[in-house]
Design a protein around this motif. Structure first.
Motif, short mmCIF file in Angstrom:
data_model
loop_
_atom_site.label_atom_id
_atom_site.label_comp_id
_atom_site.label_asym_id
_atom_site.label_seq_id
_atom_site.Cartn_x
_atom_site.Cartn_y
_atom_site.Cartn_z
N ALA A 199 0.83 -1.20 0.00
CA ALA A 199 0.00 0.00 0.00
C ALA A 199 0.87 1.25 0.00
O ALA A 199 0.61 2.21 -0.75
CB ALA A 199 -0.93 -0.01 1.21
N ALA A 200 1.90 1.26 0.83
CA ALA A 200 2.78 2.43 0.91
C ALA A 200 3.52 2.64 -0.41
O ALA A 200 3.65 3.78 -0.89
CB ALA A 200 3.77 2.27 2.06
N LEU A 201 4.02 1.57 -1.00
CA LEU A 201 4.73 1.68 -2.27
C LEU A 201 3.80 2.13 -3.38
O LEU A 201 4.20 2.89 -4.28
CB LEU A 201 5.38 0.34 -2.62
N ALA A 202 2.54 1.67 -3.34
CA ALA A 202 1.57 2.07 -4.37
C ALA A 202 1.34 3.58 -4.32
O ALA A 202 1.26 4.24 -5.37
CB ALA A 202 0.26 1.32 -4.16
N VAL A 203 1.23 4.13 -3.12
CA VAL A 203 1.03 5.58 -2.98
C VAL A 203 2.27 6.32 -3.49
O VAL A 203 2.15 7.35 -4.17
CB VAL A 203 0.71 5.96 -1.53
N LEU A 204 3.45 5.81 -3.15
CA LEU A 204 4.69 6.43 -3.63
C LEU A 204 4.71 6.44 -5.16
O LEU A 204 5.02 7.48 -5.78
CB LEU A 204 5.89 5.66 -3.07
N ILE A 205 4.40 5.31 -5.78
CA ILE A 205 4.44 5.21 -7.24
C ILE A 205 3.39 6.12 -7.87
O ILE A 205 3.62 6.73 -8.92
CB ILE A 205 4.26 3.74 -7.68
N PHE A 206 2.23 6.23 -7.24
CA PHE A 206 1.19 7.13 -7.73
C PHE A 206 1.70 8.57 -7.77
O PHE A 206 1.56 9.27 -8.78
CB PHE A 206 -0.05 7.04 -6.86
N HIS A 207 2.28 9.03 -6.67
CA HIS A 207 2.77 10.41 -6.63
C HIS A 207 3.93 10.62 -7.60
O HIS A 207 4.04 11.70 -8.21
CB HIS A 207 3.18 10.78 -5.21
N TRP A 208 4.76 9.62 -7.77
CA TRP A 208 5.82 9.72 -8.78
C TRP A 208 5.21 9.86 -10.17
O TRP A 208 5.62 10.73 -10.96
CB TRP A 208 6.71 8.47 -8.72
N GLY A 209 4.20 9.05 -10.48
CA GLY A 209 3.58 9.12 -11.80
C GLY A 209 2.88 10.43 -12.07
O GLY A 209 2.83 10.90 -13.21
#
Length: 373
Positions: free
Chosen positions: A15-25
């Protein structure tokens, strides 16, 4: 009772990595645009998955309901037990946030994208995490803090929810929470019906009443004890992922209308929480499913430091955005920035966990075992 489940830890890390990747994208969109335009259907799917990384927040909420119910299901409802519970929840959130606030305060005006408090009241709002809340909607220094008041609100009323479930039933609690959540979101949309779009009033939509059913779905899943065979577990996980993909496609197909009052703005988050709670239930209640990559050492580590990942990835991302100005339109540089963000985020998250969060949680444990009925 030892309630540690490595797979649930892995889900929290995911979940934490998904949020990180979302903000990166969102911040470095060149790679997403490249694969969506030139990589065919696979590229479009990957691009959409990146864009839905924010669903990790909903997974955090479901996991909170599940894990708190699992570990506190037999708590006594007296002054001492409640004091211990709330003190532990306080220690889980505030020390790590305060450390970050101290560090980010020294970067205000230097690191672009941080919100600079304009008054003593706004500083107090950040210290207490009374941020992004009506009627004044004070900005958090770190934009991702907007979820923390929602989480803290759930912690505050969790004992009442648990007591309600014990006196009635978890199904009654779930039905009540669903009614409250849907009614709240409908009421907010009606109240702001004259606005050109609902994006600016999202803080009102996502106050605890508008998210209550998501947390309670996790509580309800924790209370279900039915065991599944290995084949049934795989089937349920497969169907859940298919349902999640369908819901994502539905939202994507109506993205242009979503914030303008489409009725899915009322039900979409809760609908996804049903799917997420099903996945959490299977992994949390069926030991066989735990023998997956989600329970490996690396993913469990991500779960351990997941709160730090959530807190620190955004300031790191802002720093990279500032440092790489002029290079961001290159899709491959955009892609290379992702591991560049991940590495310092993991370092800062590890410092936060091992130096602040874990000692604070150990202090919470020393407050005494929660009394049981």
């Amino acid at each position: 009772m030892n309630t540690f489940n490595p797979t649930l830890h892995g889900l929290r890390g995911l979940a934490a990595l998904a949020v990180l990747i979302f903000h990166w994208g969102e911040t470095f969109p060149a790679f997403r645009q490249e694969i969506s335009a030139n990589w065919g259907i696979v590229g479009k799917i990957v691009s959409q998955l990146i864009g839905f990384g924010w669903v990790g927040v909903l997974l955090f909420f479901v996991l909170s309901g599940f894990l708190l119910t699992t570990s506190n299901g037999h708590m006594a409802f007296n002054k001492k037990a409640l004091g211990v519970f709330w003190a532990r929840r306080f220690l889980r959130i505030y020390p790590a946030v305060w450390l970050q606030l101290i560090i980010l305060s020294s970067l205000l005006g230097v690191l672009h994208g941080l919100n600079v408090p304009a008054s003593t009241g706004q500083w107090l709002s950040n210290i207490t995490l009374f941020v992004n809340l009506p009627p004044y909607l004070p900005y958090p220094v770190n934009a991702v803090w907007w979820t923390l008041p929602i989480e803290l609100s759930f912690y505050l009323i969790f004992p009442l929810l648990l007591l309600f479930a014990k006196r009635h039933s978890f199904l009654t609690l779930l039905v009540t929470a669903v009614v409250i959540t849907l009614a709240w979101r409908i009421a907010v949309m009606w109240y702001f019906r004259e606005e050109p779009g609902y994006g600016p009033v999202q803080p009102y939509l996502d106050l605890l009443p508008g998210c209550l059913a998501i947390f309670v779905m996790g509580m309800y899943a924790a209370h279900q004890s039915m065991q599944l065979s290995a084949i049934q577990q795989k089937l349920v996980i497969t169907l859940s992922l298919a349902a999640l993909g369908t819901l994502m496609y539905w939202l994507t197909s109506n993205a242009s209308h979503y914030w303008n009052g489409h009725w899915m703005l009322v039900i979409w988050n809760f609908s996804v929480s049903i799917v997420l709670a099903t996945i959490v239930w299977v992994t949390g209640k069926n030991p066989e499913i735990r023998k997956t990559m989600l329970s490996g050492k690396l993913t469990v580590f991500f779960g351990e430091v997941s709160f730090g990942i959530y807190l620190w990835h955004f300031p790191v991302l802002l720093a990279f955005h500032q440092w790489t100005s002029g290079w961001q339109n290159n899709p491959w540089i955009s892609l290379l920035i992702l591991p560049g963000i991940l590495l310092p985020t993991l370092i800062l998250a590890s410092i936060s966990y091992y130096c602040i969060e874990r000692p604070a949680m150990q202090l919470g444990k020393r407050l005494g075992s929660t009394p049981r009925n």
